[in-house]
Design an enzyme around this catalytic site. Structure first.
Site, PDB file in Angstrom:
ATOM      1  CD  GLU A   1      -3.155  -0.831   2.168  1.00  0.00           C
ATOM      2  OE1 GLU A   1      -2.754  -0.173   3.077  1.00  0.00           O
ATOM      3  OE2 GLU A   1      -4.115  -1.276   1.929  1.00  0.00           O
TER       4      GLU A   1
ATOM      5  CD  GLU B   1      -4.225  -5.823   2.535  1.00  0.00           C
ATOM      6  OE1 GLU B   1      -5.103  -5.162   3.307  1.00  0.00           O
ATOM      7  OE2 GLU B   1      -3.032  -6.052   2.333  1.00  0.00           O
TER       8      GLU B   1
HETATM    9  C1  GAL Z   1      -4.542  -2.462   4.909  1.00  0.00           C
HETATM   10  C2  GAL Z   1      -2.996  -2.994   5.315  1.00  0.00           C
HETATM   11  C3  GAL Z   1      -3.045  -4.276   5.753  1.00  0.00           C
HETATM   12  C4  GAL Z   1      -3.940  -4.079   7.217  1.00  0.00           C
HETATM   13  C5  GAL Z   1      -5.310  -3.732   6.790  1.00  0.00           C
HETATM   14  C6  GAL Z   1      -6.215  -3.714   8.026  1.00  0.00           C
HETATM   15  O1  GAL Z   1      -4.635  -1.255   4.747  1.00  0.00           O
HETATM   16  O2  GAL Z   1      -2.473  -3.369   3.895  1.00  0.00           O
HETATM   17  O3  GAL Z   1      -1.795  -4.459   6.204  1.00  0.00           O
HETATM   18  O4  GAL Z   1      -3.412  -3.248   7.965  1.00  0.00           O
HETATM   19  O5  GAL Z   1      -5.337  -2.560   6.163  1.00  0.00           O
HETATM   20  O6  GAL Z   1      -7.713  -3.452   7.527  1.00  0.00           O
END
Ligand code: GAL
Length: 633
Positions: free
Chosen positions: A144, A315
């Site tokens: 990110e 994710e």
């Molecule tokens: C994303 C990040 C992850 C985790 C997640 C939690 O922004 O890539 O590592 O922190 O959020 O929601």
């Protein structure tokens, strides 16, 4: 292509003796991909130059042997503590000149050459060790870029890099002074070494100075990422992705994406609605446990463009997150809906974050597919349901959408440098156009600003583009589509001055923005025949025909044939009316869908999603809350 499922896993968080049963449970749930490694630098290299690859070798072997495909992340978003002793000046500085210290993540400045080399070194070592490993089926660079507001840094390294960048771009300070209009307030330079960063000035810095710094900073992200892709490609043929974010515009994702094979993004619908989107409190309450019905789709369409057709959700929110002001749980069925919506927009994989909720660390209140005690969390059953449905449904082919929407990072920086109205925001403007199209039931392709071919589109929208470059000008004059430009489109030079002749200067559309007004909340410009402009209103002149006008008799839309200029920012209702009229003229059949009901057309199939917490009707059928259906078209 048949969609797939994945999950984010942190073997370094768990005793080694649970890895095999975790892997078996993933496979049993229908998961194919597992992403690992992206924060594990302190375990890969506990001390400078002392490596411990053993655990990672075994983790990859265990996961791979279970039948999983591994996405290996480079760990550069979390430099270990010892890195700071080697490079005490590697931290980014905020706009007030304060270091952004150790103790969380992303504590590095993109301009720091020493850290760039460290990032090259660890990436090379990983690529050399695992590049030919049969279980490594994809890579992720860093994690990110831009998360936690980390693209802009006001460090000495950034200042020195910026000076070089300016010298290359402008060649002489005379050229820079001219382009920026530095005669204003005696801001002229006679050496590039005199140029500072645009922070800590007495009052606002010159807009082109700010814009140049944004462009420079974006280029540093591209360069940082490219080092990693170069190192990985020397040793591996597996595709490389990066996981982008929602509504982060601080670097040009199209430019980073050009060095990658797959775009991916991290989708947290409930967190985003609460902390990242402007909607009424009533709307936020209505979609509290579902997320904004258009936000995921917008980013899916954006990242399909960034990935040139290849994209994932790296994710996916599985339950409550920990980082929004309030963190409610998704409505039952939403994890399934989010996954299917991504597939309908062309995602190759939806990967859930994370496998098991961590009992420690900053994210211990963030749900996973398993609870910390390894019992199934609610999302796991939905993942299994999706896996079964994928098996039944098979391939989902993508079709070109009837509507194109141009998206440009550079314009976002320009209007951030010079908003002129406190709530003029480029993303918000483009998103309001997108929402209008979605309410009309239209599928949308988002396209980059250098798009040279618009064939096949019936309707094209380009709101708020700083400039319209030659390829796009030519594509606009060649297309048979209805084209809606504005507000603010093509009204400045690339260096953010007012052009002569004043813009827009689009062949075939004779209009000039003579004066721009920004409007505070609650103030509106009513339009003849209903509707209103809010936030922004331009007084335009020229021979283009007034298609709609304000109650004060000013053109609201000025047209020449299929080319239209929108002279203000319509509210949601008005925007829906405007795009619906143009869509009808373009031969499409726009609808007026209720807030929670959304459509996406793929090759041969229409997907219908009910984002609302109540049942909704769709052509004689009732969709339950969080319901989905697909039908042949
Ligand atoms: C994303 C990040 C992850 C985790 C997640 C939690 O922004 O890539 O590592 O922190 O959020 O929601």
């Amino acid at each position: 292509m048949k969609p797939t499922l994945g999950v984010c896993y942190y073997p370094e968080h768990w005793p080694e003796d649970v890895w095999a049963s975790d892997a078996a449970r993933m496979v049993e749930a229908g998961i194919l991909w597992v992403r690992i490694g992206e924060f594990a630098w302190s375990r890969m290299e506990p001390e400078p130059g002392r490596f411990d690859w053993g655990w990672l070798d075994r983790a990859i072997e265990t996961l791979g042997a279970a039948g999983l495909r591994v996405v290996l992340g480079t760990p550069t978003a979390t430099p270990p503590r010892w890195m700071l002793d080697r490079h005490p000046d590697m931290l980014a500085l905020d706009a007030k000149g304060r270091p952004r210290g150790f103790g969380s993540r992303r504590h590095y400045c993109f301009s720091h050459m020493g850290y760039r080399e460290e990032s090259r070194r660890i990436t090379r070592l990983l690529a050399e060790r695992y590049g030919r490993n049969p279980h490594i089926a994809a890579w992720q660079t860093d994690n990110e870029y831009g998360c936690h507001d980390t693209v802009l840094s006001y460090s000495d390294a950034a200042r020195d890099g910026f000076r070089d960048w300016l010298a290359q771009r402008y060649q002489s300070t005379d050229a820079l002074n001219r382009a920026w209009g530095n005669v204003f307030w005696s801001m002229e330079y006679d050496s590039f070494d005199q140029v500072g960063l645009p922070n800590l000035t007495v009052t606002e810095p010159n807009h082109p100075h700010l814009l140049a710094f944004r462009r420079y900073s974006s280029d540093q992200v591209v360069a940082f990422n490219r080092i990693q892709t170069e190192e990985i490609r020397k040793c591996s043929d597996a595709p490389i992705a990066h996981n982008y974010m929602g509504r982060i515009l601080d670097f040009d994702h199209f430019a980073v994406g050009a060095d990658l094979d797959i775009a991916s993004w991290d989708s947290y619908p409930i967190g985003f609605l609460s902390d990242r989107l402007e909607e009424t409190e009533a709307f936020k309450r209505a979609f509290l446990r579902q997320g904004h019905p258009d936000n995921q789709a917008f980013h899916h369409d954006l990242y399909r463009a960034v990935g040139r057709g290849r994209w994932w959700v790296m994710e996916q929110q599985p339950g409550p997150v920990n980082w929004a002001p309030w963190n409610p749980a998704p409505l039952p069925g939403m994890c399934r809906l989010w996954a299917w919506e991504a597939f309908a927009h062309g995602a190759e994989c939806v990967s859930f974050f994370r496998w098991r909720q961590a009992p420690f660390g900053q994210e211990q209140m963030h749900a996973g597919l398993l609870r910390p005690d390894s019992a199934a969390a609610p999302a796991l059953a939905e993942v299994m349901q999706v896996a079964g449905e994928i098996a039944d449904l098979g391939e989902i082919g993508q079709a070109q959408a009837p509507v194109a929407l141009i998206f440009d990072y550079d314009s976002a920086w320009a209007w951030e440098a010079q908003p002129q109205g406190a709530d003029f925001d480029y993303f918000r403007l483009v998103f309001s156009a997108y929402k209008a199209l979605r309410r009309a039931g239209l599928s949308v392709d988002i396209l980059p600003p250098d798009t040279a071919d618009l064939s096949g589109y019936a309707l094209v929208l380009a709101p708020g583009l700083l400039t319209v470059g030659q390829p796009l000008v030519r594509a606009i004059s060649a297309t048979a589509a209805q084209v809606l430009l504005g507000p603010r489109t093509d009204t400045k030079t690339p260096d953010l001055s007012i052009p002569d002749p004043m813009g827009p200067n689009i062949e075939g559309l004779d209009i000039t923005v003579a004066l721009s007004e920004s409007l505070p909340p609650g103030i509106e410009v009513p339009l003849e025949g209903g509707g209103r402009f809010i936030r922004w209103f331009e007084h335009v002149e020229g021979t283009a025909k007034t298609r709609r006008q304000t109650k004060t008799g000013h053109p609201a839309i000025a047209s020449a044939g299929p080319l239209h200029y929108l002279a203000g920012w319509p509210d949601d209702e008005t925007f829906h009316g405007i795009v619906s009229d143009l869509a009808r003229e373009a031969g499409l059949s726009p609808r007026d869908l209720p807030d929670g009901l959304r459509l996406r057309d793929t090759a041969g199939r229409r997907f219908v999603f009910n984002y609302s917490a109540e049942p909704l009707d769709w052509e004689g059928k009732t969709l339950p809350a969080a319901g989905i259906l697909w039908e042949e078209i």
